[in-house]
Design a protein around this motif. Structure first.
Motif, PDB file in Angstrom:
ATOM      1  N   PRO A  18       0.837  -1.219   0.000  1.00  0.00           N
ATOM      2  CA  PRO A  18       0.000   0.000   0.000  1.00  0.00           C
ATOM      3  C   PRO A  18       0.864   1.259   0.000  1.00  0.00           C
ATOM      4  CG  PRO A  18      -0.148  -1.173   2.111  1.00  0.00           C
ATOM      5  CD  PRO A  18       0.554  -2.083   1.150  1.00  0.00           C
ATOM      6  N   SER A  19       0.435   2.251  -0.760  1.00  0.00           N
ATOM      7  CA  SER A  19       1.286   3.409  -1.034  1.00  0.00           C
ATOM      8  C   SER A  19       0.935   4.612  -0.170  1.00  0.00           C
ATOM      9  CB  SER A  19       1.157   3.796  -2.509  1.00  0.00           C
ATOM     10  OG  SER A  19       1.801   5.037  -2.729  1.00  0.00           O
ATOM     11  N   PHE A  20       1.937   5.137   0.508  1.00  0.00           N
ATOM     12  CA  PHE A  20       1.731   6.377   1.278  1.00  0.00           C
ATOM     13  C   PHE A  20       1.501   7.560   0.347  1.00  0.00           C
ATOM     14  CE2 PHE A  20       5.683   8.793   0.711  1.00  0.00           C
ATOM     15  CZ  PHE A  20       6.469   7.843   0.081  1.00  0.00           C
ATOM     16  N   VAL A  21       2.012   7.486  -0.882  1.00  0.00           N
ATOM     17  CA  VAL A  21       1.802   8.585  -1.827  1.00  0.00           C
ATOM     18  C   VAL A  21       0.315   8.671  -2.189  1.00  0.00           C
ATOM     19  CG1 VAL A  21       2.348   9.486  -4.114  1.00  0.00           C
ATOM     20  CG2 VAL A  21       4.145   8.411  -2.726  1.00  0.00           C
ATOM     21  N   THR A  22      -0.281   7.512  -2.438  1.00  0.00           N
ATOM     22  CA  THR A  22      -1.726   7.473  -2.690  1.00  0.00           C
ATOM     23  C   THR A  22      -2.485   8.095  -1.522  1.00  0.00           C
ATOM     24  OG1 THR A  22      -1.382   5.436  -3.931  1.00  0.00           O
ATOM     25  CG2 THR A  22      -3.644   5.916  -3.241  1.00  0.00           C
ATOM     26  N   GLU A  23      -2.023   7.791  -0.319  1.00  0.00           N
ATOM     27  CA  GLU A  23      -2.696   8.327   0.875  1.00  0.00           C
ATOM     28  C   GLU A  23      -2.570   9.853   0.959  1.00  0.00           C
ATOM     29  OE1 GLU A  23      -4.723   6.708   2.863  1.00  0.00           O
ATOM     30  OE2 GLU A  23      -4.423   5.041   1.469  1.00  0.00           O
ATOM     31  N   ILE A  24      -1.378  10.368   0.670  1.00  0.00           N
ATOM     32  CA  ILE A  24      -1.219  11.834   0.719  1.00  0.00           C
ATOM     33  C   ILE A  24      -2.101  12.471  -0.359  1.00  0.00           C
ATOM     34  CG2 ILE A  24       0.391  13.777   0.603  1.00  0.00           C
ATOM     35  CD1 ILE A  24       2.631  11.921   1.485  1.00  0.00           C
ATOM     36  N   LYS A  25      -2.159  11.830  -1.533  1.00  0.00           N
ATOM     37  CA  LYS A  25      -3.003  12.365  -2.606  1.00  0.00           C
ATOM     38  C   LYS A  25      -4.481  12.353  -2.221  1.00  0.00           C
ATOM     39  CE  LYS A  25      -0.001  11.570  -6.600  1.00  0.00           C
ATOM     40  NZ  LYS A  25       0.186  10.845  -7.881  1.00  0.00           N
ATOM     41  N   ARG A  26      -4.892  11.303  -1.500  1.00  0.00           N
ATOM     42  CA  ARG A  26      -6.296  11.257  -1.057  1.00  0.00           C
ATOM     43  C   ARG A  26      -6.583  12.410  -0.102  1.00  0.00           C
ATOM     44  NH1 ARG A  26      -7.993   5.354   1.016  1.00  0.00           N
ATOM     45  NH2 ARG A  26     -10.107   6.090   0.658  1.00  0.00           N
ATOM     46  N   ALA A  27      -5.639  12.663   0.799  1.00  0.00           N
ATOM     47  CA  ALA A  27      -5.828  13.769   1.747  1.00  0.00           C
ATOM     48  C   ALA A  27      -5.788  15.107   1.011  1.00  0.00           C
ATOM     49  CB  ALA A  27      -4.763  13.718   2.830  1.00  0.00           C
ATOM     50  N   ALA A  28      -4.969  15.163  -0.054  1.00  0.00           N
ATOM     51  CA  ALA A  28      -4.788  16.435  -0.787  1.00  0.00           C
ATOM     52  C   ALA A  28      -6.064  16.875  -1.490  1.00  0.00           C
ATOM     53  CB  ALA A  28      -3.656  16.278  -1.801  1.00  0.00           C
ATOM     54  N   VAL A  29      -6.970  15.937  -1.771  1.00  0.00           N
ATOM     55  CA  VAL A  29      -8.232  16.303  -2.421  1.00  0.00           C
ATOM     56  C   VAL A  29      -8.993  17.312  -1.564  1.00  0.00           C
ATOM     57  CG1 VAL A  29     -10.484  15.403  -3.162  1.00  0.00           C
ATOM     58  CG2 VAL A  29      -8.387  14.090  -3.623  1.00  0.00           C
ATOM     59  N   LYS A  30      -8.912  17.136  -0.252  1.00  0.00           N
ATOM     60  CA  LYS A  30      -9.675  18.017   0.648  1.00  0.00           C
ATOM     61  C   LYS A  30      -8.802  19.050   1.359  1.00  0.00           C
ATOM     62  CE  LYS A  30     -12.291  13.953   1.804  1.00  0.00           C
ATOM     63  NZ  LYS A  30     -12.546  13.012   2.890  1.00  0.00           N
ATOM     64  N   SER A  31      -7.491  18.825   1.373  1.00  0.00           N
ATOM     65  CA  SER A  31      -6.638  19.674   2.206  1.00  0.00           C
ATOM     66  C   SER A  31      -5.519  20.333   1.391  1.00  0.00           C
ATOM     67  CB  SER A  31      -6.036  18.824   3.329  1.00  0.00           C
ATOM     68  OG  SER A  31      -4.846  19.417   3.812  1.00  0.00           O
ATOM     69  N   PRO A  32      -5.539  21.662   1.274  1.00  0.00           N
ATOM     70  CA  PRO A  32      -4.455  22.368   0.584  1.00  0.00           C
ATOM     71  C   PRO A  32      -3.097  22.104   1.256  1.00  0.00           C
ATOM     72  CG  PRO A  32      -6.268  23.878   1.123  1.00  0.00           C
ATOM     73  CD  PRO A  32      -6.571  22.587   1.787  1.00  0.00           C
ATOM     74  N   ALA A  33      -3.096  21.899   2.548  1.00  0.00           N
ATOM     75  CA  ALA A  33      -1.843  21.615   3.248  1.00  0.00           C
ATOM     76  C   ALA A  33      -1.253  20.291   2.761  1.00  0.00           C
ATOM     77  CB  ALA A  33      -2.073  21.567   4.764  1.00  0.00           C
ATOM     78  N   SER A  34      -2.083  19.252   2.651  1.00  0.00           N
ATOM     79  CA  SER A  34      -1.588  17.965   2.171  1.00  0.00           C
ATOM     80  C   SER A  34      -1.102  18.064   0.730  1.00  0.00           C
ATOM     81  CB  SER A  34      -2.672  16.888   2.302  1.00  0.00           C
ATOM     82  OG  SER A  34      -2.885  16.582   3.660  1.00  0.00           O
ATOM     83  N   ALA A  35      -1.800  18.905  -0.074  1.00  0.00           N
ATOM     84  CA  ALA A  35      -1.369  19.104  -1.459  1.00  0.00           C
ATOM     85  C   ALA A  35       0.030  19.719  -1.503  1.00  0.00           C
ATOM     86  CB  ALA A  35      -2.370  19.989  -2.200  1.00  0.00           C
ATOM     87  N   GLU A  36       0.278  20.661  -0.613  1.00  0.00           N
ATOM     88  CA  GLU A  36       1.606  21.282  -0.579  1.00  0.00           C
ATOM     89  C   GLU A  36       2.654  20.340   0.005  1.00  0.00           C
ATOM     90  OE1 GLU A  36       0.639  26.051  -0.518  1.00  0.00           O
ATOM     91  OE2 GLU A  36       1.616  25.143   1.213  1.00  0.00           O
ATOM     92  N   LEU A  37       2.227  19.512   0.942  1.00  0.00           N
ATOM     93  CA  LEU A  37       3.162  18.515   1.478  1.00  0.00           C
ATOM     94  C   LEU A  37       3.697  17.645   0.344  1.00  0.00           C
ATOM     95  CD1 LEU A  37       4.466  17.025   3.940  1.00  0.00           C
ATOM     96  CD2 LEU A  37       2.508  15.472   3.844  1.00  0.00           C
ATOM     97  N   LEU A  38       2.806  17.273  -0.562  1.00  0.00           N
ATOM     98  CA  LEU A  38       3.199  16.447  -1.703  1.00  0.00           C
ATOM     99  C   LEU A  38       4.263  17.168  -2.544  1.00  0.00           C
ATOM    100  CD1 LEU A  38       2.047  13.673  -2.581  1.00  0.00           C
ATOM    101  CD2 LEU A  38       0.571  14.891  -4.169  1.00  0.00           C
ATOM    102  N   GLN A  39       4.075  18.478  -2.717  1.00  0.00           N
ATOM    103  CA  GLN A  39       5.051  19.252  -3.501  1.00  0.00           C
ATOM    104  C   GLN A  39       6.413  19.314  -2.816  1.00  0.00           C
ATOM    105  OE1 GLN A  39       4.439  20.202  -6.567  1.00  0.00           O
ATOM    106  NE2 GLN A  39       2.411  19.282  -6.278  1.00  0.00           N
TER     107      GLN A  39
END
Lengths: 412, 353
Positions: A18-39
């Motif tokens: 299971p991928s933590f990247v997928t998980e961050i992307k799922r959170a990023a749908v609702k959270s601008p902070a998670s989207a920036e974490l990905l960046q």
């Protein structure tokens, strides 16, 4: 917001695990902070370095710990994670949950934070990963209202943790779940308000298999054991024999003290109880036939820690056997750890774990001053050097140079 | 409304499924009917199945909500997490076991991590949230577990194999006591920002933080001096002061330690020992690290006795034999030169060529 590319992290969405990247992307749908974490993480992957600034002190009213402050090193580029603090929530014993409780955790975190968590932190806490400073007190207020409390951080008693214990294990020699719950509640002040030289951890394991890694990951390691003989069900041994289970080679030959004997003719297994060190190997291999003894309790070991500063230490035996009874409210344990902490608080240097304090000042001094009797079970073997400290006041000094009166005679 | 202080964790008793409440402390034995599934049998004759599912540990709340939907349908609304951060669905009604397994398979969950397998890797924050890492945690774990997945959902190893990853020498977690430990390491000394030191560093604490005494005060400059010859790049000074930045993208990487364990079964708990001093941070897949770990594991599989943990195998054959079998280069970097070094030297004449 424009979609930004994350080619390196996207690689980690492939594969079976299971991928933590997928998980961050799922959170990023609702959270601008998670989207920036990905960046930021994508940048770390490209540059091979972290992008979090040093330290950060944040918290809630009434407590000295429980929240880990974190700031990104380019707040102008990443305004949504300029502040990205972690909140530690004290988990229930054994990580057991009902779905109502888990959903409450999720709903409150969706309201206040990034939507990302660690289930769980290595010490045991639920980790709420990423919120703003202004949200910390409202987060605590809401979780508190819902029946949760913060876990520990800083120079305090950290969140305690235990194995699954009698909830689902036939090996449990005491009630690890209740011990963890009861003792955590007893020491709330020590957990929430750092007052010690450094951190201190307690882990409760129900048997010598040590499923919490207590001996290596806690300053105070409580490992279940028994004092009488192993119990062997000879009928069950015969059933293992009938299934051609290799009793002699897999069990008897591997016994570290050679205290087991298997009679192939009668298909009976016997034990020399006083030679058994209760390592749990035979029980692990033949759980249907071999059980722990009836007189159960725990061994208390002290000093476990990781590398910094003076190498990693395993905890070592301090009290070979201690009753861990719900009925007496774990009184002997509480009394003993209070004396141990008091000694360490008095003698420990800043940022010195208790294992290091004992190493620096000597196990003998530690035992004397905490009134724990010295016994052979505390050592693998006695010392080889003769550099022994004696209490001078206990020696007969009459008529010697030491009493000051006969110095002249000694000099002749 | 003001928060209630010191109320402690939720009561675990409210989190236990009925089958556990009824059989608490009465469990008689357990079996592993298939990889990832435990069957516990009570003295009362009751049974409970636990289905163990992999988790990346760093999860979104939607991951947790998905787990809740499954637990509501098959487990009366109860589940737990393990000390290795896997998820366990607790099934009191045996009729629901196979439907649960079918659903988990349909939804792509990974069932495994029991018996002689490689279970989840205990790991840390890495580049996701920590300020002192020398490598990432989540990415390395994902790369290693993808590579070794065949050992997660089977039970064909000589014994269980536990792995831990720590992104710096603080070694949060279990790296120091795992069959295989993966540790982020630096290889260059810290860079001192004298202005930052003057602005807010407690110099005595900074000096005291150094294991090798490489840092000394510099009163003239109101700062500190680092003796680079004594520095082994642990980064603890950076933990104490933001003025001691130590990350170095080109030279940071990973060390591999092997042979640790915490259980007392057969042999005493032991520390893991370094066998590879450095591998590069080759993100996103860390191929050198995944290959090194696979090679060690396959060597252990090919040579160990049944039931023998990795460290027990190496101790039996001797570390010199491990190095000749593995072909890993032995260098003076692997010979201890810290406080407890002497007890690791060979003070006997018995060894293998």
């Amino acid at each position: 917001m424009t979609e930004k590319k994350t080619p390196l992290l996207d690689e980690l969405e492939k594969g079976k695990w299971p991928s933590f990247v997928t998980e961050i992307k799922r959170a990023a749908v609702k959270s601008p902070a998670s989207a920036e974490l990905l960046q930021v993480l994508e940048r770390s992957y490209a540059e091979r370095r972290g992008h979090w600034k040093h330290g950060g002190i944040v918290g809630v009213r009434g407590y000295g710990g429980g929240v880990i402050g974190r700031y990104v090193d380019e707040p102008e580029t990443y305004p949504n994670i300029a502040e990205f603090h972690t909140v530690r929530i004290n988990q229930p014993s054994g990580f057991f949950y009902n779905t109502k409780t888990l959903r409450t955790i999720c709903d409150l975190w969706e309201k206040h934070g990034s939507g990302l968590t660690n289930m769980h932190g290595s010490t045991g806490d639920v980790i709420l990963l990423g919120c703003k400073t202004e949200s910390i007190q409202p987060i605590f207020d809401d979780y508190s209202e819902a029946g949760f409390d913060l876990g520990g951080s800083g120079s305090c008693l950290r969140t305690t943790n235990c194995c699954v214990g009698p909830g689902r294990c036939e090996h449990a020699c005491y009630d690890t779940l209740e011990a963890c719950y009861n003792i955590t509640n007893e020491f709330m002040d020590e957990l929430h308000r750092p007052m010690w030289p450094y951190k201190s951890k307690i882990k409760f394991s129900g048997c010598a298999n040590d499923c919490t890694g207590a001996i290596a990951r806690a300053d105070i390691s409580v490992i279940g054991t028994w004092r009488d003989s192993l119990r062997i069900d000879q009928n069950a041994i015969k059933e293992y024999a009938a299934e051609e289970f290799p009793i002699q080679s897999a069990v008897v030959a591997k016994c570290p003290t050679h205290c087991l004997t298997y009679n192939k003719e009668t298909q009976e297994l016997s034990v020399v109880a006083e030679d058994c060190t209760r390592c749990n190997h035979c029980i692990n291999l033949m759980p249907k036939a071999i059980q722990a003894g009836k007189e159960k309790g725990a061994t208390l070991l002290v000093g476990g820690k990781s590398t910094i500063v003076q190498s990693a230490f395993m905890s070592s035996v301090v009290v070979p056997f201690m009753k861990m009874e719900v009925e007496d409210d774990f009184e002997e344990f509480k009394d003993t750890v209070r004396r141990i902490w008091e000694w360490w608080d008095e003698n420990g240097k800043t940022r010195e774990r208790i294992g290091e304090t004992i190493f620096r000042l000597g196990m003998g001094k530690f035992l004397r001053e905490t009134e724990i009797p010295p016994v052979p079970q505390q050592v693998f073997r006695p010392r080889a050097n003769p550099y022994v400290f004696w209490n001078q006041e206990e020696l007969d000094q009459s008529g010697t140079a030491m009493d000051g009166s006969e110095v002249k005679n000694y000099n002749k | 409304m003001a928060a209630k202080l010191d109320q402690g964790p939720p009561n675990y008793k409210e989190m236990l499924p009925p089958v556990i409440l009824e059989n608490y402390g009465k469990w008689k034995y357990h079996e592993i009917p298939r990889p990832g599934v435990l069957k516990h049998v009570s003295e009362t004759g009751a049974t409970m199945h636990s289905v163990r599912v992999a988790s990346p540990r760093l999860v979104s709340i939607d991951f947790v909500r998905d787990l809740c939907v499954i637990a509501d349908e098959y487990c009366e609304g109860f589940l737990r997490f393990t000390t290795r951060n896997n998820v366990e669905f607790l099934v009191g009604d045996e009729a629901k076991l196979n439907p649960l397994l079918a659903e988990l398979e349909a939804k792509g969950y990974c069932v495994g991590g029991t018996g002689a397998s490689i279970s989840n890797i205990i790991h840390t924050q890495g580049w996701v949230h920590c300020h002192t890492p020398a490598t990432d945690a989540s990415g390395v774990v994902k790369a290693v577990m993808d590579d070794l997945y065949e050992y997660f959902d089977s039970m064909k190893l000589p014994a269980k194999l536990k792995m831990g990853l720590a992104c710096c020498l603080n070694m949060c977690g279990s790296t120091h006591c795992s069959d295989i430990g993966i540790v982020g390491v630096h290889r260059t000394p810290p860079r001192i920002d004298h202005d930052k030191i003057r602005k807010g560093t407690e110099i005595p604490s900074l000096v005291a933080s150094c294991p090798t005494g490489a840092i000394r005060p510099d009163p003239k400059n109101k700062s500190v001096i680092v003796n680079n010859d004594k520095c082994m790049y642990c980064g603890n000074c950076y933990t104490m002061s933001p003025a001691m930045e130590i990350y170095d993208a080109k030279n940071d990487g990973i060390a591999i330690l092997i042979g640790g364990k915490v259980s007392n079964a057969r042999s005493a708990p032991s520390f893991s020992r370094m066998v590879i001093p450095f591998l590069p941070n080759n993100a996103p897949r860390w191929p050198e690290t995944t290959k090194a770990i696979r090679d060690i594991i396959e060597l252990w599989i090919a040579n160990a006795h049944k039931g023998e943990r990795l460290g027990e195998w190496v101790e039996r054959i001797g570390w010199e034999r491990f190095f000749s079998l593995s072909g890993l280069p032995f260098s003076d970097m692997l010979i201890d030169d810290y406080i407890f070094a002497r007890e690791t030297f060979r003070t006997g004449a018995a060894f293998k060529y």
